[in-house]
Write a protein that holds these residues in place. Structure first.
Motif, PDB file in Angstrom:
ATOM      1  N   ASP A  86       8.963   0.526  10.724  1.00 21.58           N
ATOM      2  CA  ASP A  86       9.234   1.520  11.756  1.00 21.58           C
ATOM      3  C   ASP A  86      10.381   1.095  12.677  1.00 21.58           C
ATOM      4  OD1 ASP A  86       7.953  -0.381  13.236  1.00 21.58           O
ATOM      5  OD2 ASP A  86       6.188   0.842  13.684  1.00 21.58           O
ATOM      6  N   TRP A 143      -5.348  -6.114  18.715  1.00 19.09           N
ATOM      7  CA  TRP A 143      -5.160  -7.401  18.046  1.00 19.09           C
ATOM      8  C   TRP A 143      -4.183  -8.289  18.806  1.00 19.09           C
ATOM      9  CZ3 TRP A 143      -0.208  -8.310  16.653  1.00 19.09           C
ATOM     10  CH2 TRP A 143       0.596  -7.255  16.222  1.00 19.09           C
ATOM     11  N   TYR A 179       0.844  -1.201   0.000  1.00 18.37           N
ATOM     12  CA  TYR A 179       0.000   0.000   0.000  1.00 18.37           C
ATOM     13  C   TYR A 179       0.879   1.251   0.000  1.00 18.37           C
ATOM     14  CZ  TYR A 179       1.060  -0.148   5.010  1.00 18.37           C
ATOM     15  OH  TYR A 179       1.715  -0.189   6.205  1.00 18.37           O
ATOM     16  N   PRO A 230     -13.647  -6.202   7.225  1.00 15.11           N
ATOM     17  CA  PRO A 230     -14.646  -6.016   8.286  1.00 15.11           C
ATOM     18  C   PRO A 230     -15.967  -6.684   7.939  1.00 15.11           C
ATOM     19  CG  PRO A 230     -14.446  -4.027   6.997  1.00 15.11           C
ATOM     20  CD  PRO A 230     -13.418  -4.975   6.462  1.00 15.11           C
ATOM     21  N   GLY A 271      -6.701  -4.427   9.057  1.00 17.39           N
ATOM     22  CA  GLY A 271      -5.828  -5.298   9.840  1.00 17.39           C
ATOM     23  C   GLY A 271      -5.884  -6.771   9.498  1.00 17.39           C
ATOM     24  N   GLN A 318      -0.010   5.221   7.702  1.00 18.35           N
ATOM     25  CA  GLN A 318       1.026   5.419   6.683  1.00 18.35           C
ATOM     26  C   GLN A 318       0.417   5.742   5.322  1.00 18.35           C
ATOM     27  OE1 GLN A 318       3.304   1.740   6.852  1.00 18.35           O
ATOM     28  NE2 GLN A 318       4.805   2.700   8.189  1.00 18.35           N
ATOM     29  N   ARG A 340       6.045   1.175   5.096  1.00 15.26           N
ATOM     30  CA  ARG A 340       7.414   1.433   5.532  1.00 15.26           C
ATOM     31  C   ARG A 340       7.622   0.730   6.861  1.00 15.26           C
ATOM     32  NH1 ARG A 340      10.602   5.179   3.875  1.00 15.26           N
ATOM     33  NH2 ARG A 340       9.065   6.288   2.642  1.00 15.26           N
ATOM     34  N   ALA A 395      -8.362  -0.718   5.587  1.00 12.53           N
ATOM     35  CA  ALA A 395      -7.083  -0.794   6.319  1.00 12.53           C
ATOM     36  C   ALA A 395      -7.417  -1.427   7.666  1.00 12.53           C
ATOM     37  CB  ALA A 395      -6.482   0.595   6.495  1.00 12.53           C
ATOM     38  N   LYS A 406      -2.104  -0.484  22.284  1.00 16.24           N
ATOM     39  CA  LYS A 406      -2.333  -0.889  20.901  1.00 16.24           C
ATOM     40  C   LYS A 406      -1.016  -0.512  20.265  1.00 16.24           C
ATOM     41  CE  LYS A 406      -7.264  -0.253  20.129  1.00 16.24           C
ATOM     42  NZ  LYS A 406      -7.985  -0.600  18.912  1.00 16.24           N
ATOM     43  N   ARG A 407      -0.586  -1.241  19.256  1.00 15.83           N
ATOM     44  CA  ARG A 407       0.737  -0.996  18.665  1.00 15.83           C
ATOM     45  C   ARG A 407       0.920   0.502  18.387  1.00 15.83           C
ATOM     46  NH1 ARG A 407       4.442  -0.758  14.964  1.00 15.83           N
ATOM     47  NH2 ARG A 407       5.603  -2.633  14.431  1.00 15.83           N
ATOM     48  N   ARG A 428     -12.792   4.416  13.803  1.00 13.98           N
ATOM     49  CA  ARG A 428     -13.536   3.891  14.957  1.00 13.98           C
ATOM     50  C   ARG A 428     -12.767   4.230  16.226  1.00 13.98           C
ATOM     51  NH1 ARG A 428     -15.435  -2.221  14.593  1.00 13.98           N
ATOM     52  NH2 ARG A 428     -13.227  -2.645  15.003  1.00 13.98           N
ATOM     53  N   THR A 429     -11.480   3.877  16.253  1.00 14.33           N
ATOM     54  CA  THR A 429     -10.664   4.172  17.436  1.00 14.33           C
ATOM     55  C   THR A 429      -9.453   4.999  17.007  1.00 14.33           C
ATOM     56  OG1 THR A 429     -11.267   1.973  18.228  1.00 14.33           O
ATOM     57  CG2 THR A 429      -9.522   3.123  19.430  1.00 14.33           C
ATOM     58  N   THR A 455      -7.874   3.115  11.116  1.00 16.16           N
ATOM     59  CA  THR A 455      -6.821   4.094  11.424  1.00 16.16           C
ATOM     60  C   THR A 455      -5.721   3.448  12.260  1.00 16.16           C
ATOM     61  OG1 THR A 455      -8.225   4.858  13.248  1.00 16.16           O
ATOM     62  CG2 THR A 455      -8.196   6.234  11.259  1.00 16.16           C
ATOM     63  N   GLY A 456      -5.313   2.227  11.860  1.00 22.50           N
ATOM     64  CA  GLY A 456      -4.169   1.576  12.508  1.00 22.50           C
ATOM     65  C   GLY A 456      -2.877   1.971  11.794  1.00 22.50           C
ATOM     66  N   SER A 457      -1.798   1.223  12.049  1.00 20.79           N
ATOM     67  CA  SER A 457      -0.479   1.551  11.484  1.00 20.79           C
ATOM     68  C   SER A 457      -0.520   1.663   9.962  1.00 20.79           C
ATOM     69  CB  SER A 457       0.540   0.461  11.839  1.00 20.79           C
ATOM     70  OG  SER A 457       0.678   0.352  13.216  1.00 20.79           O
ATOM     71  N   SER A 458      -1.224   0.724   9.310  1.00 18.67           N
ATOM     72  CA  SER A 458      -1.247   0.726   7.841  1.00 18.67           C
ATOM     73  C   SER A 458      -1.951   1.984   7.329  1.00 18.67           C
ATOM     74  CB  SER A 458      -1.973  -0.522   7.315  1.00 18.67           C
ATOM     75  OG  SER A 458      -1.348  -1.693   7.772  1.00 18.67           O
TER      76      SER A 458
HETATM   77  P1  NAP Z   1      -4.814  -2.685  12.794  1.00 18.91           P
HETATM   78  O1  NAP Z   1      -3.770  -2.056  13.615  1.00 18.91           O
HETATM   79  O2  NAP Z   1      -5.496  -3.877  13.314  1.00 18.91           O
HETATM   80  O3  NAP Z   1      -5.853  -1.553  12.433  1.00 18.91           O
HETATM   81  C1  NAP Z   1      -7.091  -1.869  11.862  1.00 18.91           C
HETATM   82  C2  NAP Z   1      -7.953  -0.634  11.850  1.00 18.91           C
HETATM   83  O4  NAP Z   1      -9.179  -0.952  11.234  1.00 18.91           O
HETATM   84  C3  NAP Z   1      -8.274  -0.140  13.253  1.00 18.91           C
HETATM   85  O5  NAP Z   1      -8.277   1.256  13.243  1.00 18.91           O
HETATM   86  C4  NAP Z   1      -9.663  -0.704  13.481  1.00 18.91           C
HETATM   87  O6  NAP Z   1     -10.421   0.011  14.409  1.00 18.91           O
HETATM   88  C5  NAP Z   1     -10.231  -0.562  12.103  1.00 18.91           C
HETATM   89  N1  NAP Z   1     -11.389  -1.423  11.878  1.00 18.91           N
HETATM   90  C6  NAP Z   1     -11.426  -2.774  11.898  1.00 18.91           C
HETATM   91  N2  NAP Z   1     -12.664  -3.203  11.658  1.00 18.91           N
HETATM   92  C7  NAP Z   1     -13.439  -2.114  11.492  1.00 18.91           C
HETATM   93  C8  NAP Z   1     -14.816  -1.895  11.225  1.00 18.91           C
HETATM   94  N3  NAP Z   1     -15.658  -2.921  11.107  1.00 18.91           N
HETATM   95  N4  NAP Z   1     -15.247  -0.640  11.123  1.00 18.91           N
HETATM   96  C9  NAP Z   1     -14.401   0.396  11.254  1.00 18.91           C
HETATM   97  N5  NAP Z   1     -13.096   0.268  11.509  1.00 18.91           N
HETATM   98  C10 NAP Z   1     -12.619  -0.975  11.626  1.00 18.91           C
HETATM   99  O7  NAP Z   1      -4.221  -3.115  11.345  1.00 18.91           O
HETATM  100  P2  NAP Z   1      -3.014  -2.471  10.535  1.00 18.91           P
HETATM  101  O8  NAP Z   1      -3.115  -1.000  10.530  1.00 18.91           O
HETATM  102  O9  NAP Z   1      -2.947  -3.188   9.242  1.00 18.91           O
HETATM  103  O10 NAP Z   1      -1.742  -2.851  11.409  1.00 18.91           O
HETATM  104  C11 NAP Z   1      -1.579  -4.155  11.910  1.00 18.91           C
HETATM  105  C12 NAP Z   1      -0.169  -4.312  12.436  1.00 18.91           C
HETATM  106  O11 NAP Z   1       0.733  -4.466  11.337  1.00 18.91           O
HETATM  107  C13 NAP Z   1       0.377  -3.122  13.180  1.00 18.91           C
HETATM  108  O12 NAP Z   1      -0.114  -3.024  14.480  1.00 18.91           O
HETATM  109  C14 NAP Z   1       1.853  -3.402  13.101  1.00 18.91           C
HETATM  110  O13 NAP Z   1       2.259  -4.378  14.000  1.00 18.91           O
HETATM  111  C15 NAP Z   1       1.986  -3.935  11.692  1.00 18.91           C
HETATM  112  N6  NAP Z   1       2.302  -2.805  10.799  1.00 18.91           N
HETATM  113  C16 NAP Z   1       3.506  -2.214  10.976  1.00 18.91           C
HETATM  114  C17 NAP Z   1       3.837  -1.140  10.212  1.00 18.91           C
HETATM  115  C18 NAP Z   1       5.171  -0.503  10.419  1.00 18.91           C
HETATM  116  O14 NAP Z   1       6.164  -1.139  10.646  1.00 18.91           O
HETATM  117  N7  NAP Z   1       5.233   0.768  10.368  1.00 18.91           N
HETATM  118  C19 NAP Z   1       2.961  -0.654   9.257  1.00 18.91           C
HETATM  119  C20 NAP Z   1       1.739  -1.284   9.094  1.00 18.91           C
HETATM  120  C21 NAP Z   1       1.413  -2.367   9.877  1.00 18.91           C
HETATM  121  P3  NAP Z   1     -10.460  -0.447  15.982  1.00 18.91           P
HETATM  122  O15 NAP Z   1      -9.123  -0.046  16.527  1.00 18.91           O
HETATM  123  O16 NAP Z   1     -11.594   0.272  16.539  1.00 18.91           O
HETATM  124  O17 NAP Z   1     -10.630  -1.943  15.980  1.00 18.91           O
END
Ligand code: NAP
Length: 566
Positions: A73, A515, A67, A166, A402, A207, A71, A400, A350-351, A224-225, A201-204
């Motif tokens: 971190d 997660w 995506y 989702p 997760g 970015q 990158r 995005a 949360k991460r 959401r969060t 609005t998680g890490s992905s």
């Molecule tokens: P994530 O951290 O699980 O974030 C998922 C996002 O989607 C959250 O904001 C979540 O909200 C939202 N979501 C899920 N279901 C939803 C729904 N039904 N309606 C609305 N919002 C919803 O996933 P990610 O961002 O892909 O990251 C996952 C992990 O990958 C990271 O924590 C990290 O370990 C790794 N990662 C690392 C990097 C890096 O190195 N920089 C970059 C990307 C990913 P809620 O919080 O409310 O559930």
């Protein structure tokens, strides 16, 4: 049949009517960094091995997560292999934190440099792995109907490799383009002139959002969060910085392996960037000064500003409030800033996210934030997203949202051990492992960075190298002593599970619906899955187990079968 050399490998007898399976000493599932390093080390040991990989190329998470803005971190000088001094000297990173294309190029370089591809079979997804007690071998089945047989099976399947869409009503009715950050199209996506939604609005997302916002006509973020995010302060690699690492790699890598996260936050600092003081032990002014300095430096080292941010709520509150103050400073619209401020979980539980211009992006005229806490999504419609406040129309939706983290990929494979016992059933109430390396009832089945190991709380490459090295030592030990199987005892596994759980509950991590806790997947047990004891401590624990003759494991000699059969 103890652990054999490649030259001794024999294919098992096919049963009547059965397609003969290709036989190896070891089948590795996944050609990410874990699988590639395992293959390299197995060859050194003289064992025959094959990697089965679903993708068309190597790289694992860096193959799939293409995506915009993806990158790492962890600094590239540290998010790289240490096993080959020549490799770490010859490779140059262009930035402090490398982007996904450069990390994928590095993965490809590793595959070529160590001639790994001839033992990797791409576009092959493992669907089942069954242990045959008669032959004491794993029978492995793929989506193409191929069968493999191996004495050992190594799951190098990654912790974040099963993307999660989702469960929102009407999701399939949407007529526009949809994407998941974890399965991004290889050819890239051009959002120019489009109205784009990002859900999550998680890490992905954090970015991707700033990059998509620059291209799209209109970007709407559905949150959401809110998340705590620290600026990365990414920049070009300087010759001085690269040189300082390359000239001291041995010492620094050795030190990093002893740290809690496997990372040196500041290699030039006597304490490697960890401030070993409670946030409550200093004055308000001093605390603010420390946070400002960390914010200016950027990256995840923010969480090492004090030694109790993840164990003391009062200390954590000060760090959380500092980040909220920064969000309010950066985001010009006070209402938007307030929605972006995380308030209901401790920072870091949360991460922690790391960004480039994430909060600044909300000052752009073409970016809108929708607060799903106030107006939840009711449905995805053919044209877009309907919330309690009305319908939004989009040309594209980016999920995005997760992953089914840590256990999802393993649970999607039909893994059966002794007496046909299913891993899915054994793990129904949460993953059960000994040291995050193996699971009772599953002889000779290893997991690289499995649940119950530091894994996602660490520099993954440091943890991968430690796991693979430990497994290779175990296999060498078995070979030397004529041993055929290794398997944890149920007691050792239960004690380790308790240890992992207690360690988690000594921290604030368990306060967040993350997660890490399985909270993002409906019906998934709420268990803190990674081991928080720290990379250095964990390494000592694993080494001690090995030094005590693999305490907690049962190792069976090759002739035990004959004895049992008499
Ligand atoms: P994530 O951290 O699980 O974030 C998922 C996002 O989607 C959250 O904001 C979540 O909200 C939202 N979501 C899920 N279901 C939803 C729904 N039904 N309606 C609305 N919002 C919803 O996933 P990610 O961002 O892909 O990251 C996952 C992990 O990958 C990271 O924590 C990290 O370990 C790794 N990662 C690392 C990097 C890096 O190195 N920089 C970059 C990307 C990913 P809620 O919080 O409310 O559930």
């Amino acid at each position: 049949m103890p652990v054999r050399g490649a030259e001794e490998t024999r294919e098992p007898q096919a049963r009547k009517g059965e397609v003969r399976a290709a036989g190896y000493d070891v089948i590795i599932v996944g050609a990410g960094f874990g699988g590639m390093y395992m293959l390299h080390r197995l060859r050194e040991l003289g064992l025959s091995a094959r990697i089965l990989e679903a993708a068309t190329g190597v790289g694992g998470t860096w193959y799939w997560n293409r995506y915009p803005g993806a990158r790492c971190d962890v600094e590239s000088m540290q998010y790289s292999f240490s096993f080959s001094p020549a490799l770490q000297q010859e490779w140059s990173w262009s930035e402090r934190f490398a982007g996904q294309p450069e990390i994928l190029a590095y993965a490809n370089h590793v595959a070529d440099r160590f001639d790994l591809r001839r033992d990797i079979q791409f576009e092959t997804r493992v669907t089942a792995a069954h242990y045959d007690e008669e032959t004491r071998r794993w029978q492995i089945l793929t989506n193409g109907g191929e069968r493999f047989s191996a004495q050992f099976c190594v799951m190098a399947t990654g912790c974040l490799s099963t993307a999660k869409l989702p469960e929102i009503e009407g999701r399939d009715s949407y007529q526009g383009a949809t994407y998941h950050t974890g399965y991004w199209p290889h050819e890239g996506v051009d959002f120019s002139g489009q109205r784009v939604a990002v859900i999550g609005t998680g890490s992905s997302a954090i970015q991707a959002i700033p990059v998509i916002a620059e291209q799209a006509a209109q970007l709407t973020v559905f949150q959401r969060t809110p998340n705590y995010s620290i600026p990365s302060r990414n920049g070009p690699m300087t010759p001085d910085y690269e040189g300082s690492w390359k000239s001291q790699y041995d010492v620094r890598r050795a030190k990093a392996r002893t740290m809690r996260t496997g990372i040196l936050y500041d290699a030039s600092d006597a304490n490697y960037g960890i401030n070993d003081v409670s946030a409550m032990a200093v004055s308000d002014d001093e605390r603010r000064r420390v946070y400002e300095a960390r914010w200016a430096t950027g990256g995840t080292s923010f969480m090492a500003a004090f030694n109790d941010l993840l164990t003391n709520q009062e200390s954590n509150d000060t760090a959380a409030e500092f980040v909220r103050s920064k969000i309010r400073e950066i985001v010009r619209n006070p209402a938007t800033a307030e929605i972006l401020c995380p308030k209901d979980y401790p920072i870091g539980t949360k991460r922690i996210c790391v960004d480039t211009d994430y909060f600044e992006t909300y000052n752009r005229p073409n970016v809108e934030l929708v607060d799903l806490k106030a107006t939840p999504i009711e449905a995805i419609t053919p044209k877009g997203v309907r919330t309690a406040a009305g319908e939004y129309e989009f040309d594209a939706i980016v999920y995005a949202t997760g992953f089914d983290a840590m256990t999802g990929t393993l649970m999607n494979i039909d893994i059966r051990g002794r007496e046909g016992a299913e891993l899915r059933e054994q793990w129904a109430a949460g993953p059960q492992t000994y040291l995050g390396l193996m699971s009772a009832g599953m002889p000779n089945l290893f997991m690289i960075t499995g649940p119950g190991s530091p894994s996602v709380l660490s520099n993954m490459i440091v943890s991968i190298e430690q796991h693979v090295d430990w497994m290779i030592d175990a296999l060498a030990h078995m070979r030397k002593n004529g041993l055929e199987t290794i398997e944890p005892t149920a007691d050792a596994q239960a004690a380790w599970g308790q240890h992992v759980n207690e360690a988690g509950h000594r921290t604030l991590y368990v306060k967040a619906a993350s997660w890490y806790m399985g909270a993002n997947v409906a019906g998934k047990p709420r268990v803190f899955m990674p081991y928080i004891g720290g990379v250095g401590t964990y390494r000592e624990e694993c080494d001690e187990v090995a030094a005590k003759g693999y305490e907690g494991f049962v190792l069976t000699p090759a002739d035990a079968r004959a004895v049992a059969a008499e």
